[in-house]
Design a protein around this motif. Structure first.
Motif, short mmCIF file in Angstrom:
data_model
loop_
_atom_site.label_atom_id
_atom_site.label_comp_id
_atom_site.label_asym_id
_atom_site.label_seq_id
_atom_site.Cartn_x
_atom_site.Cartn_y
_atom_site.Cartn_z
N UNK A 43 0.84 -1.20 0.00
CA UNK A 43 0.00 0.00 0.00
C UNK A 43 0.88 1.25 0.00
N UNK A 44 0.61 2.17 -0.93
CA UNK A 44 1.32 3.44 -0.91
C UNK A 44 0.48 4.49 -1.62
N UNK A 45 0.80 5.76 -1.37
CA UNK A 45 -0.01 6.86 -1.89
C UNK A 45 0.85 7.84 -2.66
N UNK A 46 0.22 8.48 -3.64
CA UNK A 46 0.90 9.49 -4.46
C UNK A 46 0.57 10.91 -4.01
N UNK A 47 -0.38 11.04 -3.12
CA UNK A 47 -0.88 12.36 -2.73
C UNK A 47 -2.31 12.53 -3.17
N UNK A 48 -2.63 12.05 -4.37
CA UNK A 48 -4.00 12.11 -4.87
C UNK A 48 -4.72 10.77 -4.82
N UNK A 49 -3.95 9.69 -4.92
CA UNK A 49 -4.56 8.36 -4.88
C UNK A 49 -3.73 7.44 -4.00
N UNK A 50 -4.41 6.43 -3.47
CA UNK A 50 -3.74 5.35 -2.76
C UNK A 50 -3.80 4.11 -3.64
N UNK A 51 -2.71 3.36 -3.68
CA UNK A 51 -2.63 2.16 -4.49
C UNK A 51 -2.42 0.96 -3.58
N UNK A 52 -3.18 -0.09 -3.81
CA UNK A 52 -3.04 -1.32 -3.04
C UNK A 52 -2.84 -2.49 -4.01
N UNK A 53 -1.85 -3.33 -3.71
CA UNK A 53 -1.56 -4.50 -4.56
C UNK A 53 -1.54 -5.75 -3.69
N UNK A 54 -2.32 -6.74 -4.09
CA UNK A 54 -2.39 -8.00 -3.35
C UNK A 54 -2.13 -9.15 -4.31
N UNK A 55 -1.03 -9.88 -4.15
CA UNK A 55 -0.78 -11.04 -5.01
C UNK A 55 -1.89 -12.08 -4.86
N UNK A 56 -2.30 -12.66 -5.99
CA UNK A 56 -3.30 -13.71 -5.97
C UNK A 56 -2.65 -15.09 -6.13
N UNK A 57 -1.37 -15.13 -5.88
CA UNK A 57 -0.62 -16.39 -5.96
C UNK A 57 -1.09 -17.32 -4.84
N UNK A 58 -1.26 -18.59 -5.17
CA UNK A 58 -1.77 -19.55 -4.20
C UNK A 58 -0.89 -19.67 -2.97
N UNK A 59 0.42 -19.59 -3.15
CA UNK A 59 1.33 -19.73 -2.01
C UNK A 59 1.18 -18.55 -1.05
N UNK A 60 0.58 -17.47 -1.50
CA UNK A 60 0.32 -16.31 -0.65
C UNK A 60 -1.06 -16.39 -0.03
N UNK A 61 -2.09 -16.58 -0.84
CA UNK A 61 -3.45 -16.45 -0.32
C UNK A 61 -3.86 -17.63 0.57
N UNK A 62 -3.17 -18.77 0.47
CA UNK A 62 -3.48 -19.87 1.38
C UNK A 62 -3.12 -19.53 2.83
N UNK A 63 -2.32 -18.52 3.02
CA UNK A 63 -1.92 -18.13 4.37
C UNK A 63 -2.84 -17.05 4.95
N UNK A 64 -3.81 -16.61 4.17
CA UNK A 64 -4.80 -15.66 4.66
C UNK A 64 -5.92 -16.40 5.39
N UNK A 65 -6.72 -15.66 6.16
CA UNK A 65 -7.85 -16.28 6.87
C UNK A 65 -8.75 -17.00 5.88
N UNK A 66 -9.40 -18.05 6.35
CA UNK A 66 -10.17 -18.93 5.47
C UNK A 66 -11.21 -18.19 4.65
#
Length: 203
Positions: A43-66
Motif C-alpha cells: 500500500x502506498x499513496x501518491x498524494x491524490x490516490x492510494x494504491x493497493x496491490x495484493x498477489x493472488x498467488x496460491x502460495x500467498x493467499x493460502x496463508x490468509x484467513x479462510x
C-alpha cells in the motif's frame, strides 16, 4: 477453440487451480491461515490516490484467513473467462495475477493503470493484461473515497518468495519485505496447525 486458445485456457485454469508445483513445494493446505489482507497488501499513496496491490498467488493467499482465501478464490473463478481472454490477447501462457486497487484521496483524481509496474529479481514487469472489476475503471478518474479495482496479469517470472518492489509514476514501494516475514512466520504456524487439527470449517 483454436489450439493457441486451448493452451492458454488450460494454463490459466492451472493458475486458478493453484499452481500445483507451488502448492507441492509449500505443502501448505488451505483452511489454516489467519493473516488479514491488510497484513500483506502493498500500500502506498501518491498524494491524490492510494494504491493497493495484493498477489493472488496460491502460495500467498493460502496463508490468509479462510474466509478471505475463499473470497479471493471465488473472485478468480468468477472472472476466469476474462482472465483467459486477456492472457490470450497478450500471448502470456502462465500469467501472474495481482489484485490492484486505486483509491481516490481527493475529488476528480485521474489514474493511469498502465503505469503500475513490478520489479522482481532485477527484472521490470509491466502489465500484460488487465481485467477490470469496477464499473469506474474505464473512466480512469476517481472522486474522493471512490475506488477502482482490477486483476492485473503479468508475465511469468515474478516471485513472491523474495523481496520485490511496486512502482507507479516514479514512486517505488518496497514494503513486500515486511509481508515476506509475516508470510514465512505464518507458513510455519500453518504447518503446525495442520498437523494438530482439521482445517477451519471441517466437520
Amino acid at each position: 477453440m483454436t489450439p493457441r486458445r486451448h493452451v492458454v485456457a488450460f494454463v490459466c485454469l492451472g493458475v486458478l487451480a493453484s499452481c500445483n508445483a507451488l502448492v507441492a513445494q509449500d505443502t501448505v493446505p488451505p483452511g489454516y491461515g489467519t493473516l488479514k489482507r491488510d497484513d500483506i497488501v502493498v500500500r502506498f499513496a501518491t498524494g491524490n490516490i492510494e494504491i493497493q496491490c495484493l498477489p493472488l498467488d496460491e502460495q500467498v493467499i493460502r496463508l490468509l484467513a479462510t474466509d478471505t482465501y475463499k473470497s479471493l478464490t471465488q473472485l478468480m473463478q468468477s472472472r476466469q473467462d476474462d482472465i483467459t481472454a486477456a492472457a490470450e490477447r497478450a500471448g502470456v501462457v502462465k500469467p501472474t495475477l495481482v489484485l490492484v486497487t486505486f483509491y481516490g484521496l481527493v475529488p476528480q483524481t485521474r489514474f493511469n493503470p498502465e503505469d503500475l509496474n513490478i520489479s522482481s529479481r532485477g527484472r521490470l514487469f509491466r502489465p500484460a493484461g488487465i481485467v477490470p472489476l469496477s464499473p469506474t475503471w474505464g473512466s480512469y478518474q476517481l472522486d474522493a473515497r471512490q475506488q477502482a479495482v482490477a486483476i492485473y496479469l503479468f508475465e511469468d517470472g515474478i516471485t513472491f518468495r523474495e523481496s520485490l518492489s511496486v512502482s507507479y509514476q516514479g514512486l517505488t514501494n518496497e514494503s513486500w519485505g515486511r509481508a515476506l516475514r509475516l508470510l514465512d512466520q505464518e507458513r510455519s504456524r500453518v504447518r503446525a496447525r495442520a498437523q494438530a487439527s482439521p482445517p477451519t470449517g471441517s466437520p
